[in-house]
Scaffold this motif. Structure first.
Motif, PDB file in Angstrom:
ATOM      1  N   PHE A  69      -8.938  -9.205   3.725  1.00 52.66           N
ATOM      2  CA  PHE A  69      -8.079  -9.663   4.631  1.00 52.66           C
ATOM      3  C   PHE A  69      -6.903  -9.122   4.378  1.00 52.66           C
ATOM      4  O   PHE A  69      -6.297  -9.002   5.549  1.00 52.66           O
ATOM      5  CB  PHE A  69      -8.099 -11.451   3.966  1.00 52.66           C
ATOM      6  N   ALA A  70      -6.438  -8.545   3.457  1.00 50.25           N
ATOM      7  CA  ALA A  70      -5.245  -7.688   3.319  1.00 50.25           C
ATOM      8  C   ALA A  70      -5.447  -6.437   4.380  1.00 50.25           C
ATOM      9  O   ALA A  70      -4.539  -6.252   4.887  1.00 50.25           O
ATOM     10  CB  ALA A  70      -4.954  -7.320   1.887  1.00 50.25           C
ATOM     11  N   LYS A  71      -6.456  -5.856   4.165  1.00 46.12           N
ATOM     12  CA  LYS A  71      -6.731  -4.827   5.266  1.00 46.12           C
ATOM     13  C   LYS A  71      -6.523  -5.169   6.693  1.00 46.12           C
ATOM     14  O   LYS A  71      -5.867  -4.325   7.465  1.00 46.12           O
ATOM     15  CB  LYS A  71      -7.995  -4.172   4.983  1.00 46.12           C
ATOM     16  N   GLU A  72      -6.820  -6.332   7.024  1.00 42.56           N
ATOM     17  CA  GLU A  72      -6.717  -6.776   8.218  1.00 42.56           C
ATOM     18  C   GLU A  72      -5.248  -6.948   8.821  1.00 42.56           C
ATOM     19  O   GLU A  72      -4.792  -6.645   9.757  1.00 42.56           O
ATOM     20  CB  GLU A  72      -7.566  -8.416   8.582  1.00 42.56           C
ATOM     21  N   ASN A  73      -4.441  -7.519   7.644  1.00 46.33           N
ATOM     22  CA  ASN A  73      -3.200  -7.638   7.914  1.00 46.33           C
ATOM     23  C   ASN A  73      -2.438  -6.305   8.088  1.00 46.33           C
ATOM     24  O   ASN A  73      -1.446  -5.913   8.754  1.00 46.33           O
ATOM     25  CB  ASN A  73      -2.721  -8.509   7.063  1.00 46.33           C
ATOM     26  N   ILE A  74      -2.663  -5.482   7.226  1.00 41.85           N
ATOM     27  CA  ILE A  74      -2.079  -4.087   7.127  1.00 41.85           C
ATOM     28  C   ILE A  74      -2.473  -3.452   8.427  1.00 41.85           C
ATOM     29  O   ILE A  74      -1.615  -2.783   8.855  1.00 41.85           O
ATOM     30  CB  ILE A  74      -2.645  -3.534   5.842  1.00 41.85           C
ATOM     31  N   SER A  75      -3.487  -3.670   8.944  1.00 41.85           N
ATOM     32  CA  SER A  75      -3.883  -2.910  10.212  1.00 41.85           C
ATOM     33  C   SER A  75      -3.073  -3.393  11.279  1.00 41.85           C
ATOM     34  O   SER A  75      -2.373  -2.830  12.187  1.00 41.85           O
ATOM     35  CB  SER A  75      -5.498  -3.074  10.609  1.00 41.85           C
ATOM     36  N   ARG A  76      -2.739  -4.733  11.415  1.00 39.45           N
ATOM     37  CA  ARG A  76      -2.279  -5.526  12.386  1.00 39.45           C
ATOM     38  C   ARG A  76      -0.644  -4.997  12.231  1.00 39.45           C
ATOM     39  O   ARG A  76      -0.038  -5.123  13.420  1.00 39.45           O
ATOM     40  CB  ARG A  76      -2.078  -7.005  12.161  1.00 39.45           C
ATOM     41  N   ALA A  77      -0.293  -4.782  11.119  1.00 38.20           N
ATOM     42  CA  ALA A  77       1.109  -4.402  11.060  1.00 38.20           C
ATOM     43  C   ALA A  77       1.337  -2.776  11.216  1.00 38.20           C
ATOM     44  O   ALA A  77       2.419  -2.343  11.004  1.00 38.20           O
ATOM     45  CB  ALA A  77       1.769  -4.596   9.518  1.00 38.20           C
ATOM     46  N   ASN A  78       0.137  -2.245  11.678  1.00 37.31           N
ATOM     47  CA  ASN A  78       0.337  -0.674  11.846  1.00 37.31           C
ATOM     48  C   ASN A  78       0.646   0.317  10.654  1.00 37.31           C
ATOM     49  O   ASN A  78       1.376   1.041  10.838  1.00 37.31           O
ATOM     50  CB  ASN A  78       1.040  -0.394  13.111  1.00 37.31           C
ATOM     51  N   LEU A  79       0.129   0.016   9.502  1.00 34.50           N
ATOM     52  CA  LEU A  79       0.339   0.522   8.354  1.00 34.50           C
ATOM     53  C   LEU A  79      -0.890   1.210   7.726  1.00 34.50           C
ATOM     54  O   LEU A  79      -0.680   1.502   6.535  1.00 34.50           O
ATOM     55  CB  LEU A  79       1.049  -0.428   7.397  1.00 34.50           C
ATOM     56  N   ASN A  80      -1.868   1.618   8.327  1.00 25.84           N
ATOM     57  CA  ASN A  80      -3.062   1.954   7.637  1.00 25.84           C
ATOM     58  C   ASN A  80      -2.818   3.454   7.196  1.00 25.84           C
ATOM     59  O   ASN A  80      -3.506   3.808   6.112  1.00 25.84           O
ATOM     60  CB  ASN A  80      -4.202   2.183   8.769  1.00 25.84           C
ATOM     61  N   GLU A  81      -2.122   4.185   7.761  1.00 31.16           N
ATOM     62  CA  GLU A  81      -1.668   5.411   7.377  1.00 31.16           C
ATOM     63  C   GLU A  81      -0.917   5.327   6.050  1.00 31.16           C
ATOM     64  O   GLU A  81      -1.078   6.396   5.160  1.00 31.16           O
ATOM     65  CB  GLU A  81      -0.833   6.267   8.217  1.00 31.16           C
ATOM     66  N   GLN A  82      -0.084   4.471   5.834  1.00 28.69           N
ATOM     67  CA  GLN A  82       0.759   4.167   4.437  1.00 28.69           C
ATOM     68  C   GLN A  82      -0.046   3.778   3.491  1.00 28.69           C
ATOM     69  O   GLN A  82       0.489   4.025   2.165  1.00 28.69           O
ATOM     70  CB  GLN A  82       2.091   3.489   4.979  1.00 28.69           C
ATOM     71  N   VAL A  83      -1.030   2.930   3.863  1.00 28.38           N
ATOM     72  CA  VAL A  83      -1.407   1.958   2.693  1.00 28.38           C
ATOM     73  C   VAL A  83      -2.784   2.443   2.368  1.00 28.38           C
ATOM     74  O   VAL A  83      -3.718   2.485   3.201  1.00 28.38           O
ATOM     75  CB  VAL A  83      -1.343   0.611   3.139  1.00 28.38           C
ATOM     76  N   THR A  84      -3.292   2.536   0.846  1.00 26.65           N
ATOM     77  CA  THR A  84      -4.655   2.514   0.395  1.00 26.65           C
ATOM     78  C   THR A  84      -4.950   1.227  -0.294  1.00 26.65           C
ATOM     79  O   THR A  84      -4.096   1.061  -1.451  1.00 26.65           O
ATOM     80  CB  THR A  84      -4.877   3.810  -0.215  1.00 26.65           C
ATOM     81  N   VAL A  85      -5.963   0.403   0.043  1.00 28.89           N
ATOM     82  CA  VAL A  85      -6.224  -0.769  -0.926  1.00 28.89           C
ATOM     83  C   VAL A  85      -7.459  -0.193  -1.639  1.00 28.89           C
ATOM     84  O   VAL A  85      -8.428   0.076  -1.125  1.00 28.89           O
ATOM     85  CB  VAL A  85      -6.716  -1.954   0.211  1.00 28.89           C
ATOM     86  N   ILE A  86      -7.253  -0.612  -3.095  1.00 25.23           N
ATOM     87  CA  ILE A  86      -8.394   0.021  -4.115  1.00 25.23           C
ATOM     88  C   ILE A  86      -8.665  -1.415  -4.665  1.00 25.23           C
ATOM     89  O   ILE A  86      -8.070  -2.243  -5.131  1.00 25.23           O
ATOM     90  CB  ILE A  86      -7.647   0.688  -4.951  1.00 25.23           C
ATOM     91  N   VAL A  87      -9.952  -1.594  -4.368  1.00 25.72           N
ATOM     92  CA  VAL A  87     -10.735  -2.769  -4.930  1.00 25.72           C
ATOM     93  C   VAL A  87     -11.383  -2.466  -6.389  1.00 25.72           C
ATOM     94  O   VAL A  87     -12.156  -1.654  -6.376  1.00 25.72           O
ATOM     95  CB  VAL A  87     -11.981  -3.121  -3.946  1.00 25.72           C
ATOM     96  N   GLY A  88     -10.905  -3.345  -7.270  1.00 24.94           N
ATOM     97  CA  GLY A  88     -11.259  -3.097  -8.661  1.00 24.94           C
ATOM     98  C   GLY A  88     -10.278  -3.808  -9.611  1.00 24.94           C
ATOM     99  O   GLY A  88      -9.454  -4.229  -9.219  1.00 24.94           O
ATOM    100  N   ASP A  89     -10.811  -3.704 -10.922  1.00 29.17           N
ATOM    101  CA  ASP A  89      -9.993  -4.278 -12.013  1.00 29.17           C
ATOM    102  C   ASP A  89      -8.739  -3.322 -12.104  1.00 29.17           C
ATOM    103  O   ASP A  89      -8.886  -2.192 -12.285  1.00 29.17           O
ATOM    104  CB  ASP A  89     -10.798  -4.245 -13.169  1.00 29.17           C
ATOM    105  N   ALA A  90      -7.698  -4.010 -12.430  1.00 31.82           N
ATOM    106  CA  ALA A  90      -6.636  -3.400 -12.350  1.00 31.82           C
ATOM    107  C   ALA A  90      -6.483  -2.287 -13.355  1.00 31.82           C
ATOM    108  O   ALA A  90      -5.841  -1.247 -13.482  1.00 31.82           O
ATOM    109  CB  ALA A  90      -5.240  -4.459 -12.463  1.00 31.82           C
ATOM    110  N   SER A  91      -6.771  -2.890 -14.689  1.00 35.05           N
ATOM    111  CA  SER A  91      -6.618  -2.029 -16.012  1.00 35.05           C
ATOM    112  C   SER A  91      -7.422  -0.760 -15.781  1.00 35.05           C
ATOM    113  O   SER A  91      -7.299   0.261 -16.256  1.00 35.05           O
ATOM    114  CB  SER A  91      -7.139  -2.789 -17.129  1.00 35.05           C
ATOM    115  N   GLU A  92      -8.753  -0.922 -15.329  1.00 32.88           N
ATOM    116  CA  GLU A  92      -9.591   0.294 -14.878  1.00 32.88           C
ATOM    117  C   GLU A  92      -9.013   1.239 -14.157  1.00 32.88           C
ATOM    118  O   GLU A  92      -9.126   2.414 -14.209  1.00 32.88           O
ATOM    119  CB  GLU A  92     -11.144  -0.425 -14.634  1.00 32.88           C
ATOM    120  N   GLN A  93      -8.385   0.485 -13.010  1.00 32.35           N
ATOM    121  CA  GLN A  93      -7.935   1.418 -11.905  1.00 32.35           C
ATOM    122  C   GLN A  93      -6.655   2.419 -12.492  1.00 32.35           C
ATOM    123  O   GLN A  93      -6.450   3.564 -12.078  1.00 32.35           O
ATOM    124  CB  GLN A  93      -7.545   0.765 -10.764  1.00 32.35           C
TER     125      GLN A  93
END
Length: 212
Positions: free
Chosen positions: A91-115
């Protein structure tokens, strides 16, 4: 509590993408725990004033805070945001795309401690952090942010007063509150940082990492 309508309408007016996120969360049965507009605007200004070019966010949800942060970046800047829940990330990726921020934002899916460990092993450095993930690990996330910080980096942490002023009630032995009190003590006393706790939203902690 003070009516924030005046502040929001004058200083933190949302565009259509940001306005749509709460309804989108409700339609998907996702928690309504995005930061309020005045906190989003504050994060935007902090990132802008600090000259941040590399931002790391822990806890994406619907991308509300991510959009504020990414809009503060120069065109060549990057915002990395870590989200455990794949549905939230989608869902976040959908909103980021609608805000025209795909080039600026990378969404990482995973456990925060591991990442965070992966980022550390890769030698990554960031000059702005926003920590808004699971509260029991806030102390760990703060420590990792300091270790990943570029000189003079800024670290922002949400929910440090926790649902109003719950953290102030010393008789409440909720382990989350105990953890947040510990984090607040660290922010106030750790010699590696200079900090302040702002009474906006649910309590926004701000720290500047001292240069070596």
């Amino acid at each position: 509590m003070r009516d924030l309508t005046y502040i929001r309408e004058l200083f933190a007016k949302e565009d259509e993408v940001l306005k749509s996120i709460p309804n989108g969360l409700a339609e998907r049965g996702m928690p309504q725990i995005s930061i309020p507009p005045e906190v989003g605007r504050t994060l935007y200004l902090l990132a802008k004033i600090s000259g941040a070019t590399r931002i790391l966010e822990l806890g994406t949800l619907g991308g509300y805070s991510t959009i504020y942060l990414a809009r503060a970046l120069p065109s060549t800047g990057k915002c990395f945001t870590i989200e455990l829940n794949a549905d939230h990330a989608r869902f976040a990726k959908e909103n980021i795309s609608r805000a025209n921020l795909n080039e600026q934002v990378t969404v990482i899916v995973g456990d925060a401690s591991e990442q965070l460990e992966i980022l550390a092993q890769s030698g990554e450095r960031f000059d702005f952090f926003f920590i808004d993930a699971d509260k029991p690990n806030f102390d760990h996330y703060l420590e990792k942010a300091i270790s990943l910080a570029a000189p003079n980096a800024v670290i922002a942490m949400d929910n440090l007063l926790y649902f109003g002023d719950s953290v102030l009630d010393e008789t409440n032995d909720n382990p989350i509150l105990a953890k947040l009190r510990q984090v607040n003590q660290t922010l106030a006393q750790d010699p590696r940082i200079e900090s302040m706790l702002l009474p906006i939203g649910d309590g926004l902690g701000i720290a500047k990492v001292k240069s070596a």
